[in-house]
Scaffold this active site. Structure first.
Site, mmCIF file in Angstrom:
data_model
loop_
_atom_site.group_PDB
_atom_site.id
_atom_site.type_symbol
_atom_site.label_atom_id
_atom_site.label_comp_id
_atom_site.label_asym_id
_atom_site.label_seq_id
_atom_site.Cartn_x
_atom_site.Cartn_y
_atom_site.Cartn_z
ATOM 1 N N CYS A 383 9.917 1.107 1.738
ATOM 2 C CA CYS A 383 10.002 2.232 0.807
ATOM 3 C C CYS A 383 10.589 3.471 1.504
ATOM 4 C CB CYS A 383 8.649 2.481 0.151
ATOM 5 S SG CYS A 383 8.814 3.319 -1.434
ATOM 6 N N HIS A 509 7.143 -2.696 -2.044
ATOM 7 C CA HIS A 509 6.027 -2.760 -1.090
ATOM 8 C C HIS A 509 5.558 -4.204 -0.930
ATOM 9 C CE1 HIS A 509 5.153 1.519 -0.398
ATOM 10 N NE2 HIS A 509 5.686 1.682 -1.595
ATOM 11 N N GLU A 511 3.734 -5.491 1.243
ATOM 12 C CA GLU A 511 2.373 -5.647 1.772
ATOM 13 C C GLU A 511 1.341 -5.948 0.689
ATOM 14 O OE1 GLU A 511 4.130 -2.869 1.645
ATOM 15 O OE2 GLU A 511 2.928 -1.050 1.409
HETATM 16 N N1 GLN Z 1 8.738 9.228 -0.943
HETATM 17 C C1 GLN Z 1 9.587 8.161 -1.326
HETATM 18 C C2 GLN Z 1 9.820 8.111 -2.837
HETATM 19 O O1 GLN Z 1 9.099 8.706 -3.577
HETATM 20 C C3 GLN Z 1 9.046 6.847 -0.824
HETATM 21 C C4 GLN Z 1 7.754 6.456 -1.461
HETATM 22 C C5 GLN Z 1 6.978 5.430 -0.686
HETATM 23 O O2 GLN Z 1 7.267 5.208 0.484
HETATM 24 N N2 GLN Z 1 5.994 4.825 -1.319
HETATM 25 O O3 GLN Z 1 10.729 7.471 -3.283
#
Ligand code: GLN
Length: 533
Positions: A383, A509, A511
Site C-alpha cells: 500500500c 493488503h 496480510e
Molecule cells: N496513505 C496511503 C493511501 O491512503 C496508503 C494507505 C495504506 O498504506 N493503507 O492511499
C-alpha cells in the site's frame, strides 16, 4: 440445533488475551466439526476502528466487506481460517446511532427511548441475527473492556438478558482474569480474580468458566481457592499460562477438559471424533514453532513501529510464510523517521514496507525503497510501501525531481501518486477510503503471475491515493512494470522490477488473507527470496 452462545468477558485489567481465549474456544468447537463464528463487541464511541491510531490501539483489520475492524477480528480469521464480516464487530456508536436513527424515523413513537430496553434490544438483535443468518452451531461473543467499565455496562446487561431469553442450556459465560505471582516462584494470588467475579455477579452474571492468565500453570490449590470464592467448579477454573505461541492455547484448554465441560453444560451428548481435524491443526501449529533456529532476517521499515500490534497481520503473515518454507523470521522494526544510515539495511535478507499514512517518516521510506532497489535486496511494499516505491523510482530513475504523493505534499510538479478520483468530494474521514476486497487482474508473463499462478485474485484494500496513470508509460519504458490492475484497468495494483532479484509493490493488503497453514503467496515469494542470500 439452537445456536449455543458463549460470552467471553474480561476482568482485572486489559491485555490479558480475551481475544486469544475467544479464538481458542472457537477453534476447539470448529475442530469438533461445529459451525462457529465469533463477534467482537467494542464498547468505545468510535463507529469503527478506522479512525484510531494503530500505535495506541493496534492495527485496523480490514474485512472482505470493507469493515475497518478491531484487530481481534484478524485473530478470529486466522484461528478459524474463515472470513468474518464487519457486522461481527459491534461498537457503542453503531448501536446508539441505529437506535437514535430509528427514533427519528418514528419507530418508537410514543415511547421514552432508553438504554433498557432499546439499546439492549438492539445489541441482542444484532447478536441473534448473526446466529440465525449464518445458521451457526456456536457463536462466541467477546465483550471488550473490563467488567466495571461504564462503557461496557449496556453490553453486559444485554448478554445477561440473552441468557434468560435463550435459556441457560444455550448460554455459557467465560470470564478471563489474572492470577499474578509477585516473583517467578511466588504464590499465585487469587484476590484480583475474586474481586473481578464479585463485580460480574453484582450485575447479575455468574461465570461458568474462568480462564485465568498466569505465568506458570495454575496450581491445584489456587484453582480450589478461586473455585470456592467464585462459585465456579474447580475443573472449570482453567489455567491460561504463558505459551510459546498463541496457537498452543486451544491445546492447553483442551487438555484441561474444557470441551467435555462445554458439551455437558450445553447438554450435548456423543461428541464427534475429531482426530483428523486435530492432526491437520497440530501440524500447522508445530510448523510455526519448529524452525526457531533457522531464521531469516527481515527489516520492517515504517512509521508505526513502536507497537508490534500496529502491524500484527503483517507479522503473522511473515510467520505463516516462513513456516511453510521450513524456516522462521526474525523481524526488526526500523523507524523510517530516525533512520540515517541506510547501510544497516544490508544485513537483512529482505526489506518490507507496510501500509501507512501521512507525511511523517515518508522520506525515510522513499530512501529505503531506493536502497533496496539499488542494492538488489528483496523488497515488498504494501500500500504506502507500494506508492512510495513508485515515487522513489520516479525520483531516482526517471529523474523527476521532488516527485511525491499529493497525500504528502500539495502542488507538486510530479504527482506520481494522487487522490482516487471518487475521493475528491469526500470530506468525512471515517469509513470513506477505498475499502474491502476487489478483483484484480494479473498480466501474463510477469512475476506477479508466477507468484499467484492465476490471472485473477481478490484482495482487500484500504487507501485513498493511487498511482497516477499519466506516468505509467514512462515507468514502463524504464524498467518498472505494473503487472496487475483493477476496476477495468483504471487502478494499478502491483508493480515489479523484472531485472531485480525481488522487487514487488502491492496496492492491496495481502496480510489480511494470510492464515496459518495457508500463507499468502506474495508473502511467501518475498520470504523465499529473502532466504536466498
Ligand atoms: N496513505 C496511503 C493511501 O491512503 C496508503 C494507505 C495504506 O498504506 N493503507 O492511499
Amino acid at each position: 440445533m439452537h445456536t449455543k452462545f458463549i460470552f467471553v468477558t474480561g476482568g482485572v485489567m486489559s491485555g490479558l488475551g480475551k481475544g486469544v481465549t475467544t479464538s481458542s474456544i472457537a477453534k476447539l468447537l470448529q475442530l469438533a466439526d461445529q459451525k462457529v463464528s465469533c463477534i467482537k463487541i467494542d464498547p468505545y464511541l468510535n463507529y469503527d476502528a478506522g479512525t484510531m491510531n494503530p500505535i495506541a490501539h493496534g492495527e485496523v483489520f480490514v474485512t472482505d466487506d470493507g469493515g475497518e475492524c478491531d484487530m481481534d477480528i484478524g485473530n478470529y480469521e486466522r484461528f478459524l481460517n474463515q472470513s468474518i464480516p464487519k457486522s461481527h464487530n459491534i461498537t457503542t456508536a453503531q448501536v446508539y446511532s441505529a437506535v437514535t436513527d430509528a427514533e427519528r424515523r418514528g419507530e418508537y413513537l410514543g415511547a421514552c427511548v432508553q438504554i433498557i430496553p432499546h439499546i439492549t434490544d438492539e445489541i441482542k438483535n444484532r447478536v441473534t441475527k448473526i446466529a440465525d443468518d449464518e445458521k451457526l452451531d456456536f457463536l462466541i461473543i467477546e465483550c471488550g473492556g473490563t467488567v466495571g467499565d461504564i462503557e461496557s455496562l449496556p453490553f453486559l446487561e444485554a448478554l445477561r438478558q440473552l441468557r434468560v431469553e435463550q435459556g441457560p442450556q444455550n448460554v455459557i459465560f467465560v470470564h478471563v482474569t489474572l492470577a499474578p505471582s509477585l516473583d517467578v516462584v511466588g504464590e499465585q494470588k487469587t484476590k484480583p480474580t475474586q474481586h473481578s467475579v464479585q463485580e460480574l455477579r453484582r450485575i447479575g452474571i455468574q461465570p461458568d468458566f474462568l480462564a485465568v492468565r498466569c505465568t506458570l500453570p495454575l496450581e491445584e490449590k489456587t484453582k480450589t481457592k478461586i473455585a470456592m470464592f467464585t462459585n465456579v467448579m474447580p475443573k472449570d477454573v482453567l489455567s491460561c499460562h504463558d505459551a510459546k505461541s498463541i496457537f498452543e492455547v486451544p491445546q492447553i484448554l483442551y487438555d484441561q477438559g474444557i470441551m467435555d465441560s462445554i458439551f455437558t453444560k450445553f447438554g450435548i451428548v456423543g461428541m464427534l471424533n475429531t482426530s483428523s481435524n486435530w492432526d491437520k491443526w497440530n501440524k500447522i501449529t508445530a510448523d510455526m514453532l519448529n524452525h526457531e533456529n533457522n531464521k531469516i532476517k527481515i527489516a520492517m521499515v515504517g512509521k508505526y513501529v513502536t507497537l508490534s500490534d500496529s502491524y500484527v497481520s503483517v507479522n503473522h503473515a511473515l510467520r505463516h510464510s516462513s513456516a511453510s518454507l521450513g524456516r522462521s523470521v526474525e523481524i526488526d522494526w526500523i523507524d523510517s523517521e530516525s533512520i540515517t544510515d541506510y547501510g544497516i539495511l544490508s544485513k537483512y535478507g529482505g526489506i518490507l514496507v507496510p501500509g501507512g499514512f501521512g507525511t511523517r517518516g515518508s522520506e525515510g521510506i522513499i530512501q529505503t525503497a531506493n536502497f533496496a532497489r539499488e542494492k538488489n535486496i528483496p523488497y515488498l511494499g504494501i500500500c504506502f510501501g507500494f506508492q512510495l516505491a513508485a515515487i522513489s523510482f520516479g525520483r531516482n530513475v526517471l529523474n523527476l525531481q521532488d516527485a511525491n504523493s499529493t497525500e504528502i505534499k500539495k502542488d507538486l510538479k510530479y504527482p506520481l501518486v494522487d487522490l482516487l478520483p471518487e475521493q475528491k468530494d469526500i470530506s468525512d474521514m471515517g469509513g470513506s477510503l477505498r475499502l474491502g476486497a476487489n478483483d484484480i487482474i494479473i498480466k501474463d508473463s510477469t512475476r506477479a503471475y508466477d507468484i499467484y499462478h492465476t490471472s485473477r485474485i481478490n484482495k482487500r484494500h484500504r487507501h485513498r491515493y493511487e498511482i497516477n496513470s499519466k506516468y505509467i508509460p514512462e515507468f514502463e519504458k524504464n524498467g518498472l512494470v505494473f503487472s496487475a490492475y483493477s476496476d477495468g484497468g483504471k487502478r494499478m495494483e502491483i508493480l515489479e522490477i523484472p531485472s531485480h532479484r525481488f522487487y514487488l509493490g502491492v496496492q492491496f493488503h495481502p496480510e489480511f488473507n494470510s492464515r496459518p497453514g495457508f500463507p499468502e503467496k506474495a508473502f511467501t515469494a518475498f520470504v523465499k527470496a529473502s532466504s536466498e542470500t
